[in-house]
Design an enzyme around this catalytic site. Structure first.
Site, short mmCIF file in Angstrom:
data_model
loop_
_atom_site.label_atom_id
_atom_site.label_comp_id
_atom_site.label_asym_id
_atom_site.label_seq_id
_atom_site.Cartn_x
_atom_site.Cartn_y
_atom_site.Cartn_z
N GLY A 1 -35.58 -5.81 -10.11
CA GLY A 1 -34.48 -5.33 -9.27
C GLY A 1 -34.68 -5.69 -7.81
O GLY A 1 -33.74 -6.13 -7.14
N ASP A 2 -35.88 -5.50 -7.31
CA ASP A 2 -36.17 -5.85 -5.92
C ASP A 2 -36.00 -7.35 -5.69
O ASP A 2 -35.45 -7.78 -4.68
CB ASP A 2 -37.60 -5.45 -5.57
CG ASP A 2 -37.76 -3.95 -5.46
OD1 ASP A 2 -37.26 -3.36 -4.49
OD2 ASP A 2 -38.38 -3.35 -6.36
N SER A 3 -36.51 -8.14 -6.63
CA SER A 3 -36.47 -9.59 -6.45
C SER A 3 -35.04 -10.12 -6.50
O SER A 3 -34.67 -11.02 -5.73
CB SER A 3 -37.32 -10.28 -7.52
OG SER A 3 -38.67 -9.88 -7.40
N ALA B 1 -32.41 -8.43 -5.59
CA ALA B 1 -31.83 -8.03 -4.31
C ALA B 1 -32.28 -8.97 -3.20
O ALA B 1 -31.49 -9.34 -2.32
CB ALA B 1 -32.21 -6.59 -3.98
N SER B 2 -33.54 -9.39 -3.23
CA SER B 2 -34.05 -10.32 -2.23
C SER B 2 -33.29 -11.63 -2.25
O SER B 2 -32.92 -12.17 -1.21
CB SER B 2 -35.54 -10.59 -2.46
OG SER B 2 -36.30 -9.40 -2.40
#
Length: 397
Positions: free
Chosen positions: A167-169, A171-172
């Protein structure tokens, strides 16, 4: 050779994964990235996962090519320093809770007034608006709300997660895309800076393919499907005779025929009901059973050799040991040696994507906390005496 983002200046006010990963990609392609860290311990990522002499190996990767400015954001003088940096910056990227930047006195109205061409990239769990905006949201929560957790795992099992912070990646990556689109607008004279609002949940939701129209039109709720690709056949993970697993994607019409002929099932290759994907998807269990019967009779190397000769997409399931040993990764410069403090050398992932004329690169690994404080402040016109005073007053480190 000039890097594509060599004229771009980025301020990062972020921790852990989403904003730092986005800023890392910009730094790898030449942007000057000034990472503002809390004094004392800095980014918590410095202590995450496996450590080398007290510092995370992930940190050295996530923060390569960045400059570290250790700054007290609770100090009025510290905020003034950020404002000075913002006046000449192209991008400020942050992943604080919505409203936190405003509480610091660094809201969009302030930053835009200081620098009308500044792009503000904001990454949060749910976005800057909406009823959930104030909820805390990590990548795992974004994966849950975005729909990917529900569809991940084997049928009948609890929802699973992939083994990385997906999820973080995601978003990045959306943050980088948004930043570059905004920069293009500014640099081509089409307009000024703007806010790029990136939600963890929406970034996951954006890759969920036809999930919504299938539900809206036909009431279909996609469930967990293990190694199969729902509604697309044959495409699954199959066991081989030596206990390994092979991924086979035989889901285009001509590839399907070649696959069926390789496994000795010309009857399935020529069956009219299997000529196109819609028919194959209805009886994917029949096709998977036929493929498994073949793969389970051969060791994985023989399976892969036969499929490669027939031009059927297939591959083994790679562990990190397989990745590091693989000649293709090495030939593509996807494993780079990095120097760590103390003289140690460690392999790190290479640069993605590959640009033919202005490729990215690695100039240094993640810096020590405050390693570039003096140089950054000197660039703002502060004298050595000024910098020492700020250190003594606990404004910078």
């Amino acid at each position: 050779m000039t890097a594509p983002l060599s004229a771009i200046k980025v301020i990062e006010i972020g921790t852990l994964i989403a904003a730092p990963f986005a800023a890392r990609m910009l730094a790898e392609f030449g942007a000057e990235v000034i990472k503002i860290e809390a004094m004392g311990q800095g980014d918590p990522l410095r202590k995450w996962r496996k450590l080398h002499e007290g510092t995370s190996l992930w940190w050295y990767l996530q923060s390569r090519n960045k400059k570290s400015l250790a700054l007290n954001l609770k100090s009025p003088e510290g905020i003034e320093l950020v404002k000075q940096l913002a006046t000449s910056a192209d991008v400020l990227i942050e992943n604080l809770r919505p409203g936190a930047l405003e509480k610091l006195g660094l809201g969009w109205d302030v930053l835009h007034a200081l620098n009308p061409n500044l792009t503000l990239v904001r990454i949060s769990g749910y976005g800057q608006t909406g009823p959930y905006r104030d909820r805390p949201g990590f990548g795992a929560i974004g994966e849950a709300m975005g729909g990917i957790r529900y569809t991940t795992g084997t049928p009948g099992s609890p929802p699973a997660r992939v083994g990385v912070s997906l999820g973080d990646s995601l978003a990045s990556l959306h943050a980088v895309i948004g930043a570059l689109m905004s920069l293009l607008r500014v640099k081509t004279g089409q307009g000024g800076g703007q806010v790029v609002d990136v939600s963890l949940a929406e970034s996951v939701f954006n890759v969920m393919e036809s999930l919504v129209p299938e539900y809206d039109m036909q009431g279909h709720i996609r469930e967990r499907s293990g190694g199969a690709l729902p509604g697309i056949a044959p495409s699954n993970t199959y066991l081989t005779a030596d206990g390994a697993y092979v991924v086979i994607a035989g889901n285009s019409d001509p590839i399907y025929k070649r696959l069926m002929n390789v496994i000795g099932r010309s009857d399935l290759a020529d069956a009219p009901e299997f000529a196109h994907n819609d028919g194959r998807a209805l009886k994917s269990n029949v096709l998977d059973a036929a493929i498994t019967h073949w793969t389970s009779s051969l060791p994985i190397n023989d399976v892969l050799s036969a499929l490669e000769a027939a031009e059927v997409p297939a591959g083994r399931i790679y562990s990190v040991a397989d990745i590091v040993a693989d000649p293709h990764y090495q030939a593509r410069d996807m494993l780079l040696n990095a120097d760590l403090p103390g003289g140690a050398t460690v392999k790190m992932p290479g640069i993605v994507p590959k640009l033919s004329e202005t490729p990215g690169g690695v100039n240094w690994s993640g810096p020590q906390l405050g390693q570039h404080t003096d140089g950054i402040l000197a660039g703002l016109g502060l004298t050595g005496a000024d910098i020492e005073r700020l250190k003594a007053e606990g404004v910078v480190q």
